[in-house]
Design a protein around this motif. Sequence first.
Motif, short mmCIF file in Angstrom:
data_model
loop_
_atom_site.label_atom_id
_atom_site.label_comp_id
_atom_site.label_asym_id
_atom_site.label_seq_id
_atom_site.Cartn_x
_atom_site.Cartn_y
_atom_site.Cartn_z
N MET A 170 37.47 28.72 22.16
CA MET A 170 38.49 29.45 22.91
C MET A 170 37.86 30.64 23.63
N ILE A 171 38.27 30.87 24.87
CA ILE A 171 37.76 31.98 25.67
C ILE A 171 38.90 32.93 25.99
N SER A 172 38.75 34.18 25.60
CA SER A 172 39.70 35.22 26.03
C SER A 172 38.99 36.12 27.03
N PHE A 173 39.72 36.54 28.05
CA PHE A 173 39.10 37.30 29.15
C PHE A 173 40.02 38.43 29.56
N ASP A 174 39.47 39.64 29.56
CA ASP A 174 40.17 40.83 30.01
C ASP A 174 39.41 41.39 31.21
N PRO A 175 39.99 41.37 32.41
CA PRO A 175 39.24 41.86 33.57
C PRO A 175 38.78 43.30 33.43
N ASN A 176 39.60 44.15 32.78
CA ASN A 176 39.18 45.51 32.48
C ASN A 176 38.59 46.19 33.71
N VAL A 177 39.31 46.20 34.80
CA VAL A 177 38.80 46.69 36.08
C VAL A 177 38.40 48.15 35.98
N ARG A 178 37.17 48.44 36.38
CA ARG A 178 36.63 49.79 36.48
C ARG A 178 36.20 50.00 37.93
N THR A 183 33.82 47.79 44.67
CA THR A 183 34.99 47.82 45.54
C THR A 183 35.99 46.74 45.12
N PRO A 184 37.24 46.85 45.55
CA PRO A 184 38.20 45.77 45.25
C PRO A 184 37.72 44.41 45.73
N VAL A 191 34.89 38.68 39.79
CA VAL A 191 35.71 38.50 38.59
C VAL A 191 36.90 37.57 38.82
N GLY A 192 37.45 37.59 40.02
CA GLY A 192 38.62 36.75 40.31
C GLY A 192 38.44 35.30 39.90
N PRO A 193 37.32 34.64 40.26
CA PRO A 193 37.15 33.23 39.89
C PRO A 193 37.00 32.99 38.39
N LEU A 194 36.68 34.02 37.63
CA LEU A 194 36.48 33.84 36.19
C LEU A 194 37.80 33.70 35.44
N LEU A 195 38.88 34.18 36.04
CA LEU A 195 40.17 34.17 35.34
C LEU A 195 40.59 32.76 34.94
N THR A 196 40.43 31.82 35.84
CA THR A 196 40.89 30.46 35.55
C THR A 196 39.95 29.70 34.62
N ARG A 197 38.81 30.30 34.25
CA ARG A 197 37.92 29.65 33.30
C ARG A 197 38.30 29.98 31.86
N GLU A 209 47.19 41.80 40.42
CA GLU A 209 47.46 41.92 41.85
C GLU A 209 46.18 42.13 42.64
N LEU A 210 45.27 42.97 42.11
CA LEU A 210 44.01 43.22 42.80
C LEU A 210 43.16 41.96 42.87
N LEU A 211 43.07 41.23 41.75
CA LEU A 211 42.15 40.10 41.66
C LEU A 211 42.67 38.83 42.30
N THR A 212 43.99 38.67 42.39
CA THR A 212 44.56 37.43 42.93
C THR A 212 45.25 37.60 44.27
N GLY A 213 45.57 38.83 44.64
CA GLY A 213 46.32 39.04 45.88
C GLY A 213 47.78 38.66 45.75
N GLN A 214 48.25 38.45 44.53
CA GLN A 214 49.64 38.09 44.28
C GLN A 214 50.27 39.11 43.34
#
Length: 328
Positions: A170-178, A183-184, A191-197, A209-214
């Motif tokens: 199991m993989i848990s992922f927290d973007p933890n944006v710093r 830059t955004p 990091v955006g593409p890693l979310l769906t992994r 919102e920052l990572l997906t534009g939604q």
Amino acid sequence: MTPGVEEISGAPEVVTCGEAMLLLLAEPGVPLARARRFTGSVAGAESNVAIGLARLGHSVRWIGSVGADPAGDTVLSTMRAEGVDTSRVTVHPTAPTGLLLRDSHATRGIDVQYHRAGSAASTLAPESVHAPLSSGTRLLHLTGITAMLSDSTHRLTRYLIDAARDRGVMISFDPNVRHKLGTPDRWRAVVGPLLTRADLVLAGADELELLTGQDAERAVHTLRDGGVDGVVVKYPDKSAVLTNAAGTRTQPAFPVSVTDPVGAGDAFAAGLLSALLRGVPPGRALAEAATVAALVVQSTTDIDGLPTPAQRDRAFAHLVDHAESVHR
């Protein structure tokens, strides 16, 4: 045997990977520019989660790199004292251990200064980490911070994800944006593409919102459609919403007196992951996560308030069941 996996007895249940830094925390209530006295500790998103899970009774391996310096000695001695497996930590002969300075206040903005450029952790790469996963490992926890440190740590993050997916871990992922790390646009690209992994994503509404534009709600549906099993969204009012195949559950933050809010997200992650590893139902798991976060924000450093199982359960009984708060 799967590449990157080794067979050992007593294999860690959980593996994390990231940068742990020496924390110099200013005296409470004093702005960083005016502070003259500091408390030393250790901080880092993944190391915070590693310590949190270890205190909650799980066997945890932390993968990282520190410098051959006193700060690195402090990081290693702290992790080892908490029972965290550091067998995959490297000591870099020339690059320094990262340093984090910040102040501490319950209500005003907190000033954070990172000194991590060229740090030992930024040199980590797939070829520098031998057999990070072991037979018996159930969970890999990562954050976007590691992927953003350098090109080589980005490659390492993807390597670890590939190894976990090949092994059914199991993989848990927290973007933890710093935002100080890039830059955004850079965060979206790396990091955006890693979310769906991931199997489980834990993110703030603003991060999604920052990572997906939604907006957050739409992003949750997109991630779930992309194969993510569960998504936890943390909102500005400190509530958290978990969406998975069983539906949607909401957990408000517990009303506690806040001493220092830093570290709450990592504490929440440790509490939630511990509950899920133990097979706790989602509603209870969210409440346990909120309990662990509530304990951490009542102390100053990122790790001082992380509880043992008995301390978690006692706080849970008080916050949820309104049991007596004084333990006599």
